[in-house]
Design a protein around this motif. Sequence first.
Motif, PDB file in Angstrom:
ATOM      1  N   GLN A  34       2.755   5.664  -9.033  1.00 37.31           N
ATOM      2  CA  GLN A  34       2.256   5.749  -7.663  1.00 37.31           C
ATOM      3  C   GLN A  34       2.364   7.169  -7.120  1.00 37.31           C
ATOM      4  OE1 GLN A  34       3.101   2.590  -4.850  1.00 37.31           O
ATOM      5  NE2 GLN A  34       4.138   1.481  -6.486  1.00 37.31           N
ATOM      6  N   VAL A  36       5.259   8.855  -6.877  1.00 34.21           N
ATOM      7  CA  VAL A  36       6.561   9.029  -6.251  1.00 34.21           C
ATOM      8  C   VAL A  36       7.514   9.642  -7.274  1.00 34.21           C
ATOM      9  CG1 VAL A  36       8.533   7.813  -5.224  1.00 34.21           C
ATOM     10  CG2 VAL A  36       6.201   7.087  -4.699  1.00 34.21           C
ATOM     11  N   LYS A  91       4.015   0.221  -0.582  1.00 27.52           N
ATOM     12  CA  LYS A  91       3.345   1.486  -0.271  1.00 27.52           C
ATOM     13  C   LYS A  91       3.650   1.937   1.158  1.00 27.52           C
ATOM     14  CE  LYS A  91      -0.186   2.687  -2.458  1.00 27.52           C
ATOM     15  NZ  LYS A  91      -1.395   3.098  -3.122  1.00 27.52           N
ATOM     16  N   LYS A  92       3.663   1.016   2.104  1.00 29.65           N
ATOM     17  CA  LYS A  92       3.987   1.361   3.488  1.00 29.65           C
ATOM     18  C   LYS A  92       5.428   1.845   3.595  1.00 29.65           C
ATOM     19  CE  LYS A  92       4.189  -0.413   8.218  1.00 29.65           C
ATOM     20  NZ  LYS A  92       4.979   0.703   8.606  1.00 29.65           N
ATOM     21  N   LYS A  95       5.534   5.366   2.320  1.00 21.28           N
ATOM     22  CA  LYS A  95       4.941   6.299   3.294  1.00 21.28           C
ATOM     23  C   LYS A  95       5.895   6.538   4.461  1.00 21.28           C
ATOM     24  CE  LYS A  95       0.100   5.288   2.373  1.00 21.28           C
ATOM     25  NZ  LYS A  95      -1.117   4.631   2.869  1.00 21.28           N
ATOM     26  N   ASP A  96       6.473   5.479   4.984  1.00 18.01           N
ATOM     27  CA  ASP A  96       7.396   5.593   6.114  1.00 18.01           C
ATOM     28  C   ASP A  96       8.627   6.430   5.778  1.00 18.01           C
ATOM     29  OD1 ASP A  96       5.669   4.024   7.578  1.00 18.01           O
ATOM     30  OD2 ASP A  96       6.894   2.209   7.458  1.00 18.01           O
ATOM     31  N   GLY A  98       8.601   8.909   3.689  1.00 17.04           N
ATOM     32  CA  GLY A  98       8.182  10.266   3.341  1.00 17.04           C
ATOM     33  C   GLY A  98       8.108  10.524   1.843  1.00 17.04           C
ATOM     34  N   LEU A 100       5.653   9.210  -0.065  1.00 15.59           N
ATOM     35  CA  LEU A 100       4.248   9.085  -0.466  1.00 15.59           C
ATOM     36  C   LEU A 100       3.404   9.569   0.702  1.00 15.59           C
ATOM     37  CD1 LEU A 100       2.685   7.882  -2.897  1.00 15.59           C
ATOM     38  CD2 LEU A 100       2.607   5.742  -1.640  1.00 15.59           C
ATOM     39  N   TRP A 101       2.406  10.399   0.395  1.00 10.32           N
ATOM     40  CA  TRP A 101       1.612  10.986   1.470  1.00 10.32           C
ATOM     41  C   TRP A 101       0.176  10.504   1.504  1.00 10.32           C
ATOM     42  CZ3 TRP A 101       5.164  13.559  -1.464  1.00 10.32           C
ATOM     43  CH2 TRP A 101       6.272  14.028  -0.772  1.00 10.32           C
ATOM     44  N   LEU A 102      -0.193   9.599   0.631  1.00  4.77           N
ATOM     45  CA  LEU A 102      -1.588   9.132   0.572  1.00  4.77           C
ATOM     46  C   LEU A 102      -1.879   8.076   1.598  1.00  4.77           C
ATOM     47  CD1 LEU A 102      -1.971   8.953  -3.275  1.00  4.77           C
ATOM     48  CD2 LEU A 102      -2.695  10.779  -1.772  1.00  4.77           C
TER      49      LEU A 102
END
Length: 102
Positions: A34, A36, A91-92, A95-96, A98, A100-102
């Motif tokens: 992913q 990461v 995935k969320k 992202k939350d 930091g 993963l930036w997609l």
Amino acid sequence: MDRVAKIVSQKAVVIFSKSSCCMCHAIKRLFYEQGVSPLVHEIDEDSRGKDIEWALTKLGCSPAVPAVFIGGKLVGSANTVMTLQLNGSLKKMLKDAGALWL
């Protein structure tokens, strides 16, 4: 417990693993694929690995590895991580945190 907390605070995603564990390998690949870059701590290569394994068990990890922490919080073991991946919420979380930036 303090050692686990210190390791977990070093990166957005931390995976406690054993180098010979096939489920640990699968979880690490899931994150790598992913995009990461987790901090992977191989407890079988740590002189205090048994203490870390005990601490992870006390935190509720059963089995002790793989133990995944995202954003400093225990997510769980392979079953929990795979469930989160399948229902789309991993995935969320990444992202939350930091990671993963997609």
